[in-house]
Each structure stands twice: as structure tokens, then as C-alpha cells.
Design an enzyme around this catalytic site. Structure first.
Site, PDB file in Angstrom:
ATOM      1  N   PRO A  28       0.834  -1.211   0.000  1.00 39.55           N
ATOM      2  CA  PRO A  28       0.000   0.000   0.000  1.00 39.55           C
ATOM      3  C   PRO A  28       0.864   1.254   0.000  1.00 39.55           C
ATOM      4  O   PRO A  28       1.933   1.275   0.603  1.00 39.55           O
ATOM      5  CB  PRO A  28      -0.791  -0.108   1.307  1.00 39.55           C
ATOM      6  CG  PRO A  28      -0.032  -1.044   2.161  1.00 39.55           C
ATOM      7  CD  PRO A  28       0.725  -1.957   1.254  1.00 39.55           C
ATOM      8  N   GLU A  29       0.427   2.256  -0.708  1.00 37.65           N
ATOM      9  CA  GLU A  29       1.144   3.525  -0.709  1.00 37.65           C
ATOM     10  C   GLU A  29       0.385   4.529   0.156  1.00 37.65           C
ATOM     11  O   GLU A  29      -0.658   4.218   0.725  1.00 37.65           O
ATOM     12  CB  GLU A  29       1.304   4.023  -2.157  1.00 37.65           C
ATOM     13  CG  GLU A  29       2.216   3.090  -2.952  1.00 37.65           C
ATOM     14  CD  GLU A  29       3.031   3.820  -4.015  1.00 37.65           C
ATOM     15  OE1 GLU A  29       3.163   5.059  -3.937  1.00 37.65           O
ATOM     16  OE2 GLU A  29       3.539   3.149  -4.919  1.00 37.65           O
ATOM     17  N   HIS A  59      -5.537 -15.655   9.873  1.00 43.33           N
ATOM     18  CA  HIS A  59      -4.611 -14.538   9.677  1.00 43.33           C
ATOM     19  C   HIS A  59      -5.016 -13.304  10.481  1.00 43.33           C
ATOM     20  O   HIS A  59      -4.475 -12.231  10.291  1.00 43.33           O
ATOM     21  CB  HIS A  59      -4.501 -14.193   8.185  1.00 43.33           C
ATOM     22  CG  HIS A  59      -4.109 -15.365   7.345  1.00 43.33           C
ATOM     23  ND1 HIS A  59      -2.983 -16.115   7.605  1.00 43.33           N
ATOM     24  CD2 HIS A  59      -4.709 -15.932   6.264  1.00 43.33           C
ATOM     25  CE1 HIS A  59      -2.903 -17.093   6.702  1.00 43.33           C
ATOM     26  NE2 HIS A  59      -3.932 -17.001   5.894  1.00 43.33           N
ATOM     27  N   ARG A 111       0.552 -12.596   4.876  1.00 43.15           N
ATOM     28  CA  ARG A 111       1.992 -12.753   4.625  1.00 43.15           C
ATOM     29  C   ARG A 111       2.844 -12.235   5.785  1.00 43.15           C
ATOM     30  O   ARG A 111       4.047 -12.435   5.796  1.00 43.15           O
ATOM     31  CB  ARG A 111       2.370 -12.048   3.322  1.00 43.15           C
ATOM     32  CG  ARG A 111       1.712 -12.713   2.121  1.00 43.15           C
ATOM     33  CD  ARG A 111       2.015 -11.970   0.837  1.00 43.15           C
ATOM     34  NE  ARG A 111       3.421 -12.048   0.480  1.00 43.15           N
ATOM     35  CZ  ARG A 111       3.933 -11.469  -0.597  1.00 43.15           C
ATOM     36  NH1 ARG A 111       3.156 -10.780  -1.394  1.00 43.15           N
ATOM     37  NH2 ARG A 111       5.221 -11.566  -0.855  1.00 43.15           N
ATOM     38  N   LYS A 115      22.878  17.327  -7.675  1.00 42.62           N
ATOM     39  CA  LYS A 115      22.738  15.865  -7.646  1.00 42.62           C
ATOM     40  C   LYS A 115      22.686  15.250  -9.045  1.00 42.62           C
ATOM     41  O   LYS A 115      21.854  15.621  -9.861  1.00 42.62           O
ATOM     42  CB  LYS A 115      21.455  15.472  -6.896  1.00 42.62           C
ATOM     43  CG  LYS A 115      21.678  15.276  -5.409  1.00 42.62           C
ATOM     44  CD  LYS A 115      20.506  14.525  -4.791  1.00 42.62           C
ATOM     45  CE  LYS A 115      20.705  14.424  -3.283  1.00 42.62           C
ATOM     46  NZ  LYS A 115      19.479  14.009  -2.605  1.00 42.62           N
TER      47      LYS A 115
END
Ligand SMILES: [Zn+2]
Length: 319
Positions: free
Chosen positions: A2-3, A105, A127, A170
């Protein structure tokens, strides 16, 4: 994984149930997730009222009465489910990952009480890449997960002048520089690809090329900052609206994909009007990068960065 927008959607979904509620009992059904649960976690939580549910980057922060906070990361497959008295389970913010209802789970259960009503918030993670940490009162600044994070891409702190100070000189590719959590917190692979496409910038272009000789942001950096903020804001908005749909339909979602311009669209036509490009995939620092080789051309001329010439190697698009 997830972001930030997904985590923010989860936060918004959980907040009405968790904020103001007292944790009657924090039930840990195993000793660990990705890491062992910190010592004293249940003692710190049990009997405490939750003042607020906040977020920093991709971390949820359950702010407890007394100043301590519980930090939670969803990992690859973590999700929260709300079970209220007399109602079925509801999962706020399920995105690319299939949600699991398998009780094997269900690893962590918050038993909550507010104004005589009871609810359970269940953390499910097949997981077990998620993790939780306990932050003592006053320990926010030293916390290993939080202390080095850059500004949020949602607030006013992120602006082009700030990014110019981080990018000046950079030779690092823009994609890599934007994924650095010390530069911007919570910005992940999907939204970096989208923001670069919107701005017409090549992922391989050196970050320093967006800063002028006096350290000021060039116009493309101003546009990039606007686009970073826009893609995140739109995704959060989409998450919120789809969350409402989800309560009605119980479908699997994956709706963010429909909104992507380049991410996960290898071989498909570029969505920029009049562009004839086809979305290409490359791998940068082990992550898939999607871009349009036609409208995201790297600047051809080598740029002087802090006295050294950046050659073709840094400007070439990896295919
Ligand atoms: Zn294009």
C-alpha cells in the site's frame, strides 16, 4: 504494497470507530508479525483511550491518552477490519491486494468501547510483512521509523524551494531522488511514475538539472511539485469515494489502476493528447519504472552540476 493514499484511506475509514474509544484489551494472537511485537505493547494500550488516529508517511499512528503512540505498517498484505455490535465486518481501504477473511490470519484484535458500545478492530495479515511498534510519550523524535522522514507530499511544507535544496548538484536520477523517504515521506513507486509523466520528465534525468546555477528551482521543478501533490490528493480522493462504494457492493476494488496514466501500462499507448508514444518499462534500483519515451525525453545537453559535467550515462533511459 500500500502507498500513502491507501494508508490515508485506511486511516479515514478507521478513525470514526477508533478515535475517542477506549482500548479495553489489545489481543495479540502471536508473538510477532514481520518483527516481534515490542515489549510492553499490551500494557501500554490496555485501558487507554485513543485520542486520535494519525498518519506519517505510510505509518498509521494510534495516539494514546498519556502521550504514547502505537505505530502500524500494513506491509504487503495487511488490512484492518471493523466489527461492530450487530453489524457485519467492514474493511476500510482495500486496494491492489485481495483482502483476506481467513480468521487464521487475524493476528491483532483491538477490543474497543465507546459510550457503552463495543467494537473490534481486527488486523489481518496473511503474509505477515506488516509490523507494529510502541512509541513512548516524548519518543517521537527518536523513533527509528519516523526520525529521518522528509516532508509529507500532502502539506505546504513540500515546495519547490525545499526540493531545490535537496536536488542541487545531484547527478542521481529523478526517480530515485523522489523515492528517497528523507526527501519526501511516503511517496512511492506508483505516484513517482505518475508525477514524472505528468510533468514530461524522464525518470533517468539527473535531479540537479531542475535547479539553476543559483540554487533556485527551474520551472519544471515547480511543475513537478504541483504534480506530486496533485497525484497524491487525487488518489486519496478516489480512495474515499471508492470506500463508500465498497460498503455497498463488496467488490474487489483495484480502481486506482483505472486512473493510472503510465504505471503498469507497458506497451499501451501514452495517454497524453497527441502523443504517439508507447509506455515503456525499465528497472531502476530494483523497481519497475514506467514512462513514455516520446514525451518524457531526457534533456540532451549535459548539465554542469557542482562543477562536474554529467555525461550521457546519467541521462540515458534504461530500457
Ligand atoms: Zn507520451
Amino acid at each position: 504494497m500500500p502507498e500513502l493514499p491507501e494508508v490515508e484511506t485506511v486511516r479515514r475509514g478507521l478513525a470514526p470507530v477508533m478515535e475517542g474509544a477506549t482500548i479495553e484489551r489489545l489481543e495479540l494472537r502471536r508473538p510477532d508479525l514481520r518483527f516481534p511485537f515490542p515489549a510492553g505493547l499490551t500494557q501500554a494500550a490496555d485501558g487507554r483511550r485513543i485520542l486520535a488516529l494519525s498518519r506519517r508517511a505510510k505509518y498509521l499512528l494510534i495516539e494514546l491518552e498519556g502521550g504514547a503512540a502505537l505505530l502500524a505498517h500494513l506491509g504487503m498484505s495487511g488490512s484492518f477490519r471493523i466489527e461492530e455490535e450487530g453489524e457485519g465486518g467492514e474493511t476500510p481501504g482495500v486496494f491492489h491486494m485481495a483482502r483476506s477473511k481467513d480468521a487464521r490470519h487475524d493476528h491483532v484484535v483491538f477490543h474497543l468501547e465507546r459510550e457503552g458500545r463495543h467494537a473490534r478492530v481486527v488486523y489481518n495479515d496473511p503474509r505477515r510483512f506488516g509490523f507494529m511498534d510502541l512509541i513512548a510519550a516524548g519518543g517521537r523524535e527518536e523513533n527509528a521509523y519516523l526520525r529521518d522522514l522528509g516532508p509529507e507530499p500532502t502539506g505546504n511544507w513540500l515546495d519547490a524551494a525545499y526540493l531545490a535544496t535537496r536536488f542541487a548538484g545531484k547527478a542521481q536520477p529523478l526517480k530515485t531522488a523522489l523515492l528517497d523517504q528523507k526527501v519526501i515521506a511516503g511517496l512511492g513507486n506508483i505516484y513517482v511514475c505518475e508525477a514524472l509523466w505528468r510533468t514530461g520528465l524522464a525518470p533517468e534525468q539527473a535531479a540537479g538539472t531542475l535547479v539553476d546555477g543559483k540554487g533556485r528551482p527551474r520551472p519544471q521543478l515547480l511543475a513537478l511539485v504541483d504534480n506530486v501533490r496533485a497525484v497524491i490528493a487525487e488518489a486519496i480522493e478516489a480512495g474515499g469515494s471508492s470506500l463508500r462504494d465498497h460498503i455497498r457492493t463488496d467488490g474487489s476494488l483495484g480502481y486506482f489502476q483505472h486512473a493510472f496514466s503510465v504505471y503498469d501500462r507497458e506497451g499501451e499507448p501514452c495517454r497524453r493528447p497527441a502523443c504517439v508514444g508507447v509506455v515503456a518499462r525499465s528497472v531502476q534500483a530494483g523497481r519497475s519504472t514506467f514512462h513514455c519515451p516520446v514525451c518524457q525525453l531526457p534533456q540532451k545537453a549535459p548539465h554542469r552540476l557542482a562543477g562536474k559535467v554529467v555525461g550521457k550515462r546519467n541521462l540515458k533511459i534504461a530500457r
